[in-house]
Design a protein around this motif. Structure first.
Motif, short mmCIF file in Angstrom:
data_model
loop_
_atom_site.label_atom_id
_atom_site.label_comp_id
_atom_site.label_asym_id
_atom_site.label_seq_id
_atom_site.Cartn_x
_atom_site.Cartn_y
_atom_site.Cartn_z
N GLU A 1 -4.20 5.08 1.07
CA GLU A 1 -3.33 5.84 1.52
C GLU A 1 -3.14 6.97 0.21
OE1 GLU A 1 -2.41 5.78 4.49
OE2 GLU A 1 -2.28 3.51 4.95
N ASN B 1 0.74 -1.16 0.32
CA ASN B 1 0.03 -0.13 -0.19
C ASN B 1 0.61 1.19 0.09
OD1 ASN B 1 -2.31 1.37 -0.22
ND2 ASN B 1 -3.19 0.80 1.90
N TYR C 1 -7.38 5.79 -4.85
CA TYR C 1 -8.48 6.54 -4.60
C TYR C 1 -8.94 7.22 -6.02
CZ TYR C 1 -6.51 11.31 -5.83
OH TYR C 1 -6.02 12.10 -6.53
N SER D 1 -12.58 4.76 3.70
CA SER D 1 -11.41 4.66 4.75
C SER D 1 -10.80 5.77 4.92
CB SER D 1 -10.77 3.42 4.32
OG SER D 1 -10.02 3.45 3.37
N HIS D 2 -10.59 6.56 4.10
CA HIS D 2 -9.60 7.77 4.10
C HIS D 2 -10.24 8.99 4.17
CE1 HIS D 2 -10.62 7.12 -0.02
NE2 HIS D 2 -10.24 8.20 -0.48
N LYS E 1 -7.11 -0.19 2.85
CA LYS E 1 -7.11 1.29 3.55
C LYS E 1 -6.74 2.09 2.42
CE LYS E 1 -5.67 4.28 7.38
NZ LYS E 1 -5.30 4.50 8.64
N ASN F 1 -10.85 -5.09 3.30
CA ASN F 1 -10.38 -4.02 4.37
C ASN F 1 -9.22 -3.24 4.02
OD1 ASN F 1 -12.33 -5.07 6.10
ND2 ASN F 1 -10.91 -6.72 7.04
#
Length: 200
Positions: A54, A23, A81, A113-114, A52, A50
């Motif tokens: 970054e 990640n 993203y 999540s971010h 995440k 799950n």
């Protein structure tokens, strides 16, 4: 998150693929835990859980092995993203004031999540009459940024309406592409509420 790939055109039949990713530059590379397989048992995708997102680009590497040939690997850095598909707003409710003819539309931002800031999202609202058997034209499409409610002025208080919403990023590290439409939400009055009582 799902990641898929296709076998090489000239890949031998015994070729098997493996995906590794990390990640950020500070993470250790990890192999896919849940492979998606084709009818021959060959790995053609990976299902991530799950994840995440970054601020840095994530690194992906797909390599293959075969007893008959060397298999060319593929790698890429991706800003997650930018490819995230946003879910519709949740908990969409409509409450109408029968005296003022106003309807208050409220919703909650999609969970990602971010980011949990309202200013990161914009919303599109589509409203049309509910007409049985035919497709009613959409007469109200508007975009609203950084808010969680909207007041809709009904032009006809005897009609029933259908509302849908979708989300896009307006700032922050959120995908600016529009996501999926929500399920329709009905509100307003039935045009002929006593029609069913007239049948013999």
């Amino acid at each position: 998150m799902n990641c898929t790939w296709r076998a090489g055109r000239d890949a031998p039949g015994d070729t098997q693929y493996f995906l590794y990713w990390k990640n950020s530059r500070y993470d250790d590379a990890m192999e896919c835990e849940f492979y998606i397989k084709d009818e021959n048992g060959r790995n053609t995708g990976c299902r991530f859980q799950n994840v995440k997102i970054e601020t840095e680009k994530a690194y992906f590497l797909v390599n293959g092995s075969s007893e008959d040939s060397l298999i060319q690997f593929y790698d890429e850095y991706i800003q997650l993203y930018k490819i995230e598909k946003l879910m519709p707003p949740s908990n969409i409710t409509v409450n109408c004031d029968e005296i003022k003819n106003d309807c208050i539309i409220q919703w909650q931002q999609p969970q990602i999540s971010h980011s949990n800031k309202d200013k990161c999202f914009k919303y599109e609202i589509s409203i049309k009459y509910k007409v049985r058997g035919i497709s009613s034209p959409t007469f109200n499409i508007n975009t609203y940024e950084g808010v969680n409610s909207h007041t809709f002025q009904r032009s006809n208080t005897r009609k029933r309406y259908l509302l849908k919403m979708r989300t896009a990023g307006s700032a922050c590290l959120v995908n600016p592409a529009w996501g999926e439409w929500s399920a329709p939400v009905e509100f307003g009055k039935n045009e002929n509420p006593c029609l069913g009582l007239l049948s013999p």
